[in-house]
Design an enzyme around this catalytic site. Structure first.
Site, mmCIF file in Angstrom:
data_model
loop_
_atom_site.group_PDB
_atom_site.id
_atom_site.type_symbol
_atom_site.label_atom_id
_atom_site.label_comp_id
_atom_site.label_asym_id
_atom_site.label_seq_id
_atom_site.Cartn_x
_atom_site.Cartn_y
_atom_site.Cartn_z
ATOM 1 N N MET A 302 -0.395 4.713 -8.492
ATOM 2 C CA MET A 302 -0.053 5.290 -7.188
ATOM 3 C C MET A 302 -0.981 4.741 -6.119
ATOM 4 O O MET A 302 -2.195 4.671 -6.301
ATOM 5 C CB MET A 302 -0.163 6.822 -7.295
ATOM 6 C CG MET A 302 -0.015 7.556 -5.982
ATOM 7 S SD MET A 302 1.656 7.360 -5.293
ATOM 8 C CE MET A 302 1.272 7.605 -3.549
ATOM 9 N N GLU A 303 -0.373 4.397 -4.957
ATOM 10 C CA GLU A 303 -1.065 3.628 -3.919
ATOM 11 C C GLU A 303 -1.888 4.440 -2.921
ATOM 12 O O GLU A 303 -2.007 4.032 -1.773
ATOM 13 C CB GLU A 303 -0.025 2.824 -3.144
ATOM 14 C CG GLU A 303 0.949 3.670 -2.283
ATOM 15 C CD GLU A 303 2.256 4.009 -2.978
ATOM 16 O OE1 GLU A 303 2.268 3.998 -4.224
ATOM 17 O OE2 GLU A 303 3.251 4.305 -2.297
ATOM 18 N N HIS A 336 1.090 -4.706 -6.744
ATOM 19 C CA HIS A 336 2.078 -3.784 -6.164
ATOM 20 C C HIS A 336 1.369 -2.707 -5.337
ATOM 21 O O HIS A 336 1.691 -2.487 -4.163
ATOM 22 C CB HIS A 336 2.877 -3.149 -7.314
ATOM 23 C CG HIS A 336 3.900 -2.152 -6.888
ATOM 24 N ND1 HIS A 336 5.247 -2.434 -6.873
ATOM 25 C CD2 HIS A 336 3.793 -0.872 -6.459
ATOM 26 C CE1 HIS A 336 5.915 -1.380 -6.449
ATOM 27 N NE2 HIS A 336 5.054 -0.402 -6.186
ATOM 28 N N GLU A 337 0.399 -2.045 -5.936
ATOM 29 C CA GLU A 337 -0.273 -0.934 -5.239
ATOM 30 C C GLU A 337 -1.060 -1.436 -4.026
ATOM 31 O O GLU A 337 -1.150 -0.753 -3.013
ATOM 32 C CB GLU A 337 -1.205 -0.181 -6.188
ATOM 33 C CG GLU A 337 -0.524 0.406 -7.425
ATOM 34 C CD GLU A 337 0.716 1.216 -7.124
ATOM 35 O OE1 GLU A 337 0.814 1.791 -6.020
ATOM 36 O OE2 GLU A 337 1.620 1.273 -7.975
ATOM 37 N N HIS A 340 1.152 -1.945 -1.076
ATOM 38 C CA HIS A 340 1.424 -0.660 -0.413
ATOM 39 C C HIS A 340 0.327 -0.278 0.584
ATOM 40 O O HIS A 340 0.571 0.554 1.456
ATOM 41 C CB HIS A 340 1.483 0.460 -1.444
ATOM 42 C CG HIS A 340 2.808 0.632 -2.132
ATOM 43 N ND1 HIS A 340 3.993 0.664 -1.453
ATOM 44 C CD2 HIS A 340 3.116 0.817 -3.437
ATOM 45 C CE1 HIS A 340 4.982 0.867 -2.331
ATOM 46 N NE2 HIS A 340 4.488 0.954 -3.530
ATOM 47 N N GLU A 359 9.053 0.612 -1.631
ATOM 48 C CA GLU A 359 9.071 0.198 -3.037
ATOM 49 C C GLU A 359 9.719 -1.170 -3.261
ATOM 50 O O GLU A 359 9.252 -1.940 -4.089
ATOM 51 C CB GLU A 359 9.763 1.269 -3.887
ATOM 52 C CG GLU A 359 9.050 2.620 -3.851
ATOM 53 C CD GLU A 359 7.592 2.543 -4.302
ATOM 54 O OE1 GLU A 359 7.177 1.510 -4.858
ATOM 55 O OE2 GLU A 359 6.863 3.520 -4.078
HETATM 56 ZN ZN LIG Z 1 5.297 1.443 -5.364
#
Ligand SMILES: [Zn+2]
Length: 886
Positions: A302-303, A336-337, A340, A359
């Site tokens: 989770m970011e 990915h995070e 974000h 996303e």
């Molecule tokens: Zn994400």
């Protein structure tokens, strides 16, 4: 947020969709003009002063918050979000300090997750401070403020973490818990002095309270959404490095920092890339990545701004048990995070309707950056698997548009699906290719600059890209994001004239369960190329048709480079030409042709045997990932024969014989200096051959497992999980008991969790039943139970679903409250039993709100399709086998 990768690693290796099909009732394609809110718009917060005193042992906390807010219209009440909080007092004072404080009466609405504070008098417009005294609970699943218990060589320990996306900040702080109510936060915590407290911002001041406790004040955050706030507390280690003025850190449980070295090194490289790409420097003073033991059914990482949370299984690496796929997952998830931190944290969607902006973009960015920084992994080819996962979900009637209207907390939670992530990523890939890398990046930079610390809708992005590209893109983007479904491009017969191939393209729609559906209309960017010729031709198929002239003569590849979000159906002669030129195609186009011919074959649009012809003739030197694709489909076909063991055995023998030379070439033992893609292929082939019940593979895995204590080379770390998985899948009672004893004795949380999953991975139904019973005891630990049932469901979906339904209360205690409506349908998703459709309908009718049936309806669509495929397509595979096997 990165979705749960627990079984995804294995599945992604197998070249199949990571998540089971998920669905939505067809939502109207609405682009929200005005942000949705579930709270009255009359009051808006600007700043939160939060003070938390957790009692980890008692699983509760005491807290105070002072919220600076603006009353925008005169009112006698203030409503905000709160869940499972008990209020002791509520006092409102004018922010100026002048004027009498007013006490409020509090009423809580548990269903709406709100608290309303009523005042004796009307509040005039203006600025106020609302001070609340309250208590709350610390849960055991990853929702709100929660605890994770874990084993250490010195006994059990407990650490605390938070998880707030999408709507769970309200479990720790009474707040305007919607993404567009951005505010600043100043957090202080009273905690055991020996433990480490971590939040979004660095510690500003730590005061020893003299009683073993410390008061820790964190620096104030920038303006941000509630769902991005973070707090963790425990016996932690922290390692840091400084890059480009930012302190990047990894936080682990004590003793774990060395295992996070690759994550830390990756964070430095990624931050450098993103500072450049986004054109806005990372705005916080530090960026931690906090590793936690255990897992969630819902997410892997989770970011939170400045304090990413990641489960250990996608952050820590240990040569004793980590695989090449694990290493790649650590990088992908971090990339990915970190994407974000800009796309999501600095600029946030107005409301969950546009969740895909967060996303889809972060998923695309993670893929793009991995290709760029780790070319040796050759992950560019994964784009086809990403597209396949999206299309599997998007080609049944229960799909939904990328931009969708969300009205409830449950729907927001269900929006984290293959359409939001994989279709979002695929559409961005297509559009970036359409406008060009530079125009796309410049558009993104302009978007970041204009909307920093603000909220947006999708059209804000399209406007910037269109301006930067100097050509229309919004209409194409709307076609792919405001309406559901998968375009299909039919390639007509080609003619060659004057050194160019002329072909006619017709746009249709690829639907797996509505063969007579009137196709929707898309503007589709298409790139075509002659096999073995470097020159590409581009066209925009609009209004249903286009003619395109491709330089050169020969077999034509439509969707060359595979960046287009559509299926390609060739006329028989054109497909035959392509098949005979298969080795001249780029590996990514080989992936694409295999993927299309398989999907179209199963839908009855192309002979089901076309895929098998390609798989049969693929040369040994074919790219490892293309072999991975073939192996994945072989496993799927093998599964389709489950009701008929004799036919299943026949197909298994053919597939194993086809893969045996590839396995022989790769070998069980890694060679020094071999490509890293070979390590992945080795693990995948062993996994697939085990699934095909190949006696040689199962025998070799058992031999190595038996020799593990006497011969250190028998089970190398990089192959440990793979070998253990084969042994567990084919375990007898004695082996299962041995694995169970090892699970009980294990002190390393990562290894322990894996052992409990292995216990649930047996083909043997009686042992799978024992695993499910074990899952509902306290032994495996709070976050292993749901994962064990889900593991059983991959092989025995009907058994797992029936078991979970008959123990629903116990199962619900062991699943995150935000993912229950998805958890049960997913257990059934692999079923092929017509009776399951009725059972799922009964479950949904009794347990789900009308607007929350998405996963249940998608599971039903998947089962219906699977039954149809088995009835209608397997005879063609049988006929092909009779001709081609041996
Ligand atoms: Zn994400």
């Amino acid at each position: 947020m990165h979705r749960s990768l627990i079984s995804a690693a294995v599945l992604a290796l197998a070249g199949v969709s990571a998540a089971p099909l998920m669905a939505a009732p067809a939502a109207a394609p609405v682009a929200a003009a005005k942000a949705t809110t579930q709270l009255p718009r009359s009051v808006s917060p600007t700043h939160y002063e939060v003070s938390i005193t957790p009692d980890a042992k008692a699983s509760r906390f005491a807290a105070k918050v002072t919220i600076t807010l603006n009353v925008l219209e005169a009112t006698d009440s203030i409503t905000l979000n709160a869940a499972d909080l008990k209020f002791a007092s509520a006092v409102l004072t004018p922010a100026s300090g002048k004027g009498a404080p007013a006490s409020a009466t509090v009423s809580v609405n548990a269903d709406e997750q709100t608290a309303t504070f009523r005042f004796p008098q009307q509040l005039a417009k203006g600025s106020y401070k609302l001070a609340l005294d309250y208590t709350g609970v610390i849960g055991q699943q990853a929702v709100g403020l929660f605890s994770l218990d874990y084993d250490t060589p010195n006994g059990k320990k407990r650490a605390l973490y938070t998880q707030f996306e999408s709507s769970d900040a309200r479990r720790m702080i009474p707040s305007w818990d919607e993404p567009n109510y951005k505010a600043t936060f100043a957090l202080e915590v009273t905690v055991p002095g020996s433990e480490m407290a971590v939040s979004n911002m660095p510690v500003a001041k730590k005061t020893d309270l003299g009683d073993g406790r410390a008061l820790v004040k964190f620096a104030q955050t920038p303006k941000m959404s509630t769902y991005l706030l973070f707090f963790a507390l425990g016996d932690f280690d922290r390692a840091t490095a400084t890059t480009e003025g930012t302190e990047v850190g990894v936080v682990t449980t004590r003793g774990g920092a060395a295992k996070a070295a690759f994550a830390l090194e990756s964070a430095k490289a990624v931050l450098h890339e993103y500072n450049d790409y986004f054109g806005v420097r990372y705005p916080l003073p530090k960026l931690d990545n906090v590793a936690a033991p255990g897992r969630s059914q819902f997410f892997g990482a989770m970011e939170n701004w400045g304090a990413i949370f990641t489960f250990e299984y996608v952050l820590l690496l240990d040569p004793a048990y980590s695989t090449q796929a694990d290493k790649q997952a650590v990088f992908l998830v971090a990339a990915h995070e970190m994407a974000h931190q800009w796309f999501g944290d600095l600029v946030t969607m107005q409301w969950w309707d546009d969740l895909w902006l967060n996303e889809g973009f972060a998923s695309w960015m993670e893929s793009r950056l991995t290709v760029r920084l780790h070319p040796e992994w050759n992950t560019a080819l994964n784009a086809v698997n990403v597209r396949d996962a999206a299309m599997a979900r998007d080609s049944v009637a229960t799909t939904h548009p990328v931009v969708q209207h969300v009205t409830t907390v449950e729907q927001a939670s269900q929006a984290f699906d293959d359409i939001t992530y994989q279709k979002g990523e695929s559409v961005i890939r297509m559009l970036e290719r359409y406008v060009g890398e530079d125009a796309w990046r410049n558009g993104v930079r302009a978007y970041m600059k204009s909307h920093a610390y603000g909220n947006t809708v999708s059209d804000d992005l399209w406007a910037k890209i269109e301006k930067s590209a100097g050509k229309p893109i919004t209409a194409i983007a709307h076609d792919f994001t405001l309406q559901p479904g998968v375009p299909m491009i039919r390639v007509g017969e080609t003619t060659c004239k004057n050194g160019a191939t002329v072909l006619t393209l017709t746009q249709d729609e690829f639907s797996r369960d509505q063969p007579n559906k009137k196709p929707l209309s898309w503007r589709v960017p298409v790139i075509a190329q002659i096999a073995g010729n470097g020159k590409q031709a581009r066209a925009l198929v609009a209004g249903g048709k286009a003619t395109i002239s491709v330089p050169g003569c020969g077999a034509v590849v439509v969707n060359a480079g595979q960046s287009g979000y559509f299926r390609t159906l060739y006329a028989p002669k054109e497909f035959a030409a392509l098949a005979s030129n298969f080795t001249r195609l780029a590996p990514i186009d080989q992936m694409g042709v295999l993927s299309d011919s398989w999907a179209l074959g199963m839908a009855g649009l192309q002979p089901a045997s076309d895929f098998l012809d390609l798989a049969k003739s693929a040369p040994l030197a074919t790219d490892p990932q293309v072999w991975g694709k073939i192996a994945g489909v072989f496993e799927t076909i093998h599964g389709h024969f489950e009701a008929n063991p004799a036919r299943q055995k026949q197909f298994g023998a053919f597939a194993a014989a086809r893969l045996a030379p590839v396995m022989a070439q790769v070998g069980w033992t890694a060679r020094a200096g071999e490509p890293e893609t070979t390590a992945n292929l080795r693990a995948q082939l062993i996994h697939t051959l085990s699934g095909l019940d190949d006696a040689a593979t199962i025998g070799e895995a058992r031999r190595r497992y038996a020799a593990r204590n006497s011969d250190p080379a028998a089970v190398p770390g990089a192959l440990r999980k793979t070998i253990m998985a084969v042994v567990a899948q084919h375990a007898d009672g004695a082996t299962w008991d041995e694995l169970h004893a090892a699970a009980i004795a294990e002190k390393t949380p990562l290894v322990k969790d894996q052992l409990y999953s292995l216990l649930a991975s047996t083909e043997d139904k009686a042992l799978a039943q024992r695993a499910m019973e074990l899952a509902l005891t306290d032994e495996p630990g709070a976050t292993n139970s749901a994962a064990m049932l889900a593991e059983v469901a991959t092989r025995h979906p009907d058994m797992a679903f029936d078991f979970a339904i008959s123990h629903m209360a116990k199962v619900n205690e062991r699943v995150d409250s935000t993912s229950r409506s998805r958890y049960f349908p997913r257990l059934a998703a692999n079923s092929a039993d017509p009776a399951m459709i009725g059972k799922l309908n009964a479950y949904a009718g009794a347990n789900l709100a009308a607007g929350s049936r998405r996963d249940a309806d998608t599971a039903i669509a998947g089962i219906t399709y699977r039954i149809k495929v088995r009835a209608e397509r397997l005879p063609a595979i049988d006929a092909w086998l009779a001709k081609n096997a041996n």
